[in-house]
Design an enzyme around this catalytic site. Sequence first.
Site, PDB file in Angstrom:
ATOM      1  CB  SER A  84      -0.944  -0.007   1.212  1.00 38.56           C
ATOM      2  OG  SER A  84      -0.206  -0.139   2.410  1.00 38.56           O
ATOM      3  CB  THR A  85       3.900   2.330   1.861  1.00 41.00           C
ATOM      4  OG1 THR A  85       3.284   1.761   3.019  1.00 41.00           O
ATOM      5  CG2 THR A  85       4.465   3.692   2.223  1.00 41.00           C
ATOM      6  N   GLY A  87       8.221  -0.358   0.739  1.00 40.29           N
ATOM      7  CA  GLY A  87       7.764  -0.324   2.134  1.00 40.29           C
ATOM      8  C   GLY A  87       8.397  -1.438   2.943  1.00 40.29           C
ATOM      9  N   GLY A 116       3.124  -8.625   1.754  1.00 40.89           N
ATOM     10  CA  GLY A 116       2.353  -8.715   0.503  1.00 40.89           C
ATOM     11  C   GLY A 116       2.776  -9.903  -0.347  1.00 40.89           C
ATOM     12  CD  GLU A 118       8.636  -6.674  -1.610  1.00 41.53           C
ATOM     13  OE1 GLU A 118       7.565  -6.073  -1.699  1.00 41.53           O
ATOM     14  OE2 GLU A 118       9.014  -7.237  -0.568  1.00 41.53           O
TER      15      GLU A 118
HETATM   16  C1  5RP Z   1       5.288  -6.680   0.234  1.00 44.38           C
HETATM   17  C2  5RP Z   1       6.092  -5.937   1.226  1.00 44.38           C
HETATM   18  C3  5RP Z   1       5.590  -4.594   1.655  1.00 44.38           C
HETATM   19  O1  5RP Z   1       6.595  -3.671   1.457  1.00 44.38           O
HETATM   20  C4  5RP Z   1       5.217  -4.648   3.101  1.00 44.38           C
HETATM   21  O2  5RP Z   1       4.288  -5.702   3.282  1.00 44.38           O
HETATM   22  C5  5RP Z   1       4.613  -3.326   3.577  1.00 44.38           C
HETATM   23  O3  5RP Z   1       3.368  -3.152   2.970  1.00 44.38           O
HETATM   24  P1  5RP Z   1       2.467  -1.882   3.279  1.00 44.38           P
HETATM   25  O4  5RP Z   1       3.143  -0.711   2.665  1.00 44.38           O
HETATM   26  O5  5RP Z   1       1.146  -2.230   2.612  1.00 44.38           O
HETATM   27  O6  5RP Z   1       2.333  -1.768   4.772  1.00 44.38           O
HETATM   28  O7  5RP Z   1       7.114  -6.372   1.692  1.00 44.38           O
HETATM   29  O8  5RP Z   1       5.801  -7.953  -0.013  1.00 44.38           O
END
Ligand code: 5RP
Length: 222
Positions: free
Chosen positions: A34-35, A86, A101, A107
């Site tokens: 989301s970020t 994020g 996520g 990543e």
């Molecule tokens: C996805 C990630 C995201 O960066 C992590 O889950 C943070 O997500 P959000 O910004 O929605 O809190 O590692 O695999």
Amino acid sequence: MTQDELKQAVAQAAADYVAEHAPEGAIIGVGTGSTANFFIDALAPLKERYRGAVASSEATRKRLEGHGIAVFDLNEVEHIPVYVDGADEVDAGLNMVKGGGGALTREKIVAAVADLFVCIADGSKLVDTMGKFPLPVEVIPMARAHVARQLVKLGGRPVLREGFVTDNGNLILDVHGLSISDPKGLEAQLNQIVGVVTNGLFAMRPANLLLLGTAEGVRRIG
Ligand code: 5RP
């Protein structure tokens, strides 16, 4: 400020940082979640400045393309000046737990190629010791039970993420109950388990900069 407003503020700060530090025509690494989505939205008005992006997930690829931002295969890209993503938890050493996520493998790959990793997070993500957020571990499906047994030996409680398959066709075990006092050591140890594709500890390649959203404004750490 709401959590979304904090995320938006750090996403905008990251877009400003990238505009300042990445040369024109650069290809930007873009994370997932989301970020990161707010970051993509903040990057869009500046898209003419960049050649495009490398995406860390299919979801991110779709969002980038929805904004008309060209998405490159990482194998076609030699240089990524900055990767923005994020985190689920981040400590004062800028080590992170990621993978909430489920995009941890891509990543980690994009982060490995990038010169700089900018972590964007709201204030709730900064912790003294990581481990409260269950640590995601991506596993090859046939190794699920074997890996789970090894994780139990390390003191964790692995829980299969139900109904979830990663972009790479694998499964996620979310490991509860770990107190991560040695992030780099644990990251290395988990990498040694046969059947583990990637673990969600980003300590061997921590962030270079944390942009943290707080009620007092965006804090820069690192
Ligand atoms: C996805 C990630 C995201 O960066 C992590 O889950 C943070 O997500 P959000 O910004 O929605 O809190 O590692 O695999």
